[in-house]
Every structure is written in C-alpha cells, then in structure tokens.
Design a protein around this motif. Structure first.
Motif, short mmCIF file in Angstrom:
data_model
loop_
_atom_site.label_atom_id
_atom_site.label_comp_id
_atom_site.label_asym_id
_atom_site.label_seq_id
_atom_site.Cartn_x
_atom_site.Cartn_y
_atom_site.Cartn_z
N VAL A 233 0.84 -1.20 0.00
CA VAL A 233 0.00 0.00 0.00
C VAL A 233 0.87 1.25 0.00
N SER A 234 0.24 2.38 -0.29
CA SER A 234 0.92 3.67 -0.24
C SER A 234 -0.06 4.69 0.32
N ALA A 235 0.38 5.41 1.35
CA ALA A 235 -0.48 6.43 1.95
C ALA A 235 -0.44 7.72 1.12
N LYS A 236 0.73 8.06 0.59
CA LYS A 236 0.83 9.33 -0.14
C LYS A 236 0.05 9.28 -1.46
N GLU A 237 -0.02 8.10 -2.08
CA GLU A 237 -0.72 8.00 -3.36
C GLU A 237 -2.24 7.99 -3.19
#
Length: 323
Positions: A233-237
């Motif tokens: 996962v990616s929080a910034k994206e």
C-alpha cells in the motif's frame, strides 16, 4: 492439540483472578446498590461468553506486554474492565523487514509488540474460566477472519471488497522515525516515511501517532490463502500530489524557508515551508546545519523530473533544540 494448547493461558494463570480496572465501570452514584454493580459485570461477562460462542471479533487497545511465571509472554488488553491475555504466538506480528532475522523469534515479536503499545487490535475470545474470570484470546484468528472476508471472499463475478486500486482505511499501530507500521484489514505492513507523505519528513513521529487512521491506496495483493496474504500500500498516493503542484510556483533565485529532514554524504534534504521537497549540495554558512534545523534556501533550479527544488542553503535561521 499440542500447538493449540500453547496458544492458551497456562494453568497457573487460569487460576489467578482477573484484574478489573476502574474507568470502564463508570461513576458509582450514591444511590447505586451492589446488585446493580453486579448486574453490570454480569452483562459484560455474558457479552464475552456470547462472543466466544459466535467467534465474534472484538476490539481493544494493547495495554501491556508481560512475561508470566511459567515463562509465557503475553499481550494484555483490558476490555470493559476484564483482562484479556493474548499469547505472543497468537499476535501474528509481521516480522518481515525488522532487520533482526538472526535473532530469536520470540524476542523479535516482543520487541515489535512493545512498539505497538496503545494500538487498537482485533481479537477473538478463545477460552474463559467463569470461576477465576481468566480470559485468553487470539489476534491471529481475528486477522485471518478479516483477511478472508475482505480480500478473498467474493460472489459470482463480483470482486473481493479490497482489490488493487482501491483506497481503504488503515490503522497506525506503531511509529518509528523513518517508518510507520499499519494494519490494513487484518494484514500488517511497514511503510517507509517517504511513502506516507509527498513531503519529506524528519521524523514520522511528528506527523503520525499510534491510534491514527489513515487512507492508503492498495497497490498489490498477493497470496491465495489467508495465511500467506501480502499487501502493498501507499499512503501518499491516496491523496493528490501537492508537492508537484507547489513546486511549479517556485521561482529561480527565490529564497525560501525550510527544515532539514536528512543529511547524507554532504547532501541536504529539506522540506520547504511552502510544502516543496528540496535538495542542497552545498551551504554558505559559518557552520554546517543539522537534521531538524530551520534554514534559508536559495533556489537555483526547479527539477520537474525529480519533483524537487535544487539550490543552496544560505543561512541557519534556527537550530533544532536538543532537549
């Protein structure tokens, strides 16, 4: 049977009365009777009994890590005044990437569990002793249930509830300076700080805390069974790239204020106050700035390809307090 017995509380702990804490009981009024207090406790015990029978997922905050007299290491959760013990083998802590592959597995689990104190965890009641009030539970069983429900179960042509490309909520269960550990619907994963935000940060603890809920973009799901499921996962994206938008508003030879987030081999990495990432290969100051210092920054180039501003540190505005 041997493995299952290890996941329960030892006999001497079952015989030990459960410890009740005060706050969950609420305020005792002057006209309250002992019968009313007992009734409330009976209702909570009845709830726990039903939760065990139906395998219902409950939720509580991790309150402690203990080593019992028999050598068992357990996680402690207080649920409505009752003490819930989860053996470390039933915590299902993801050890990938902890950098201690050659160390004892239990010590690795315990170290990571200590960093998770205060985190909200799911669990399923495994065993209750009505006489002593002792309760044993499993976080592993709850996590496997959620994995199957959200990542694997689907009807007909319908996809599972969580697939690559979907934005979902994740719990923050541990925070270090350069990494954040998340639980994404039963799956633990560790994200580097640079994947948590478009803007570089000196210390993730300044932006995230245990108990926070953040949105993440699911990039990849692998594994055919609940036990071997992995999620990337990616929080910034999950949010728009504000760094790129703000970068285009900078001007060459413009001077800006920023904070040094890292220093590596003479290169300074900064986050400007205007929410833009910047890199300085030199500085015109009497002394060298350090991580966390507030500095003045002269832009010499706007690098659209790398999405950073390049330039020179011209002055140290404020040193980071060492206290």
């Amino acid at each position: 049977m041997a493995n299952e017995s290890k996941s329960l509380v030892s006999e001497e702990q079952v015989a030990k009365p459960a410890v009740r804490v005060g706050p969950p009981r609420g305020i005792l009024t002057v006209d309250a009777s002992a019968a009313q207090v007992q009734k409330q406790e009976d209702l909570v015990w009845h709830e726990l009994t039903n939760a065990q029978r139906t395998r219902k997922i409950l939720c509580g905050n991790l309150s402690g890590i203990e080593r019992l007299d028999g050598g068992w290491v357990v996680a402690v959760i207080y649920y409505k005044g009752y003490r819930i013990l989860i053996p470390m083998e039933e915590m299902m802590i993801n050890l990938e990437g902890d950098g201690r592959e050659n160390s004892d597995r239990l010590n690795r689990q315990t170290r990571l569990a200590n960093n998770m104190l205060g985190a909200e965890l799911d669990f399923i009641i495994r065993d209750l002793d009505p006489e002593s009030g002792s309760i044993a539970a499993s976080r592993k069983e709850a996590m496997l249930r959620k994995r199957a429900q959200f990542y694997l179960e689907h009807t007909g042509d319908e996809l599972p509830m969580i697939t690559p490309g979907r934005i979902v909520e994740a719990r923050v269960i541990a925070v270090a300076q350069k990494a954040v550990r998340l639980e994404v619907f039963g799956v633990e994963c560790s994200l580097k700080a640079r994947d948590m935000s478009w803007e570089w940060m000196r210390d993730a603890n300044e932006h995230f805390a245990i108990g926070d809920v953040v949105n993440v973009l699911v990039k990849k799901v692998t594994g055919d069974t609940a036990e071997d499921l992995r999620v990337e996962v990616s929080a910034k994206e999950a949010v728009p790239n504000s760094n790129k938008t703000n970068l285009m508003q900078l001007r060459r030879q413009g001077k800006y204020v920023g904070t040094v987030t890292d220093v590596y081999r003479g290169t300074y990495f900064l986050c400007l106050d205007c929410k833009v990432n910047a890199v300085a290969h030199s500085c015109n100051t009497a002394s060298l700035p350090g991580q966390g210092d507030e500095v003045g920054f002269l832009v010499t180039r706007v690098n659209e390809e790398r999405e950073v501003a390049e330039g020179i540190i011209t002055r140290i505005i404020k040193r980071r307090s060492s206290i």
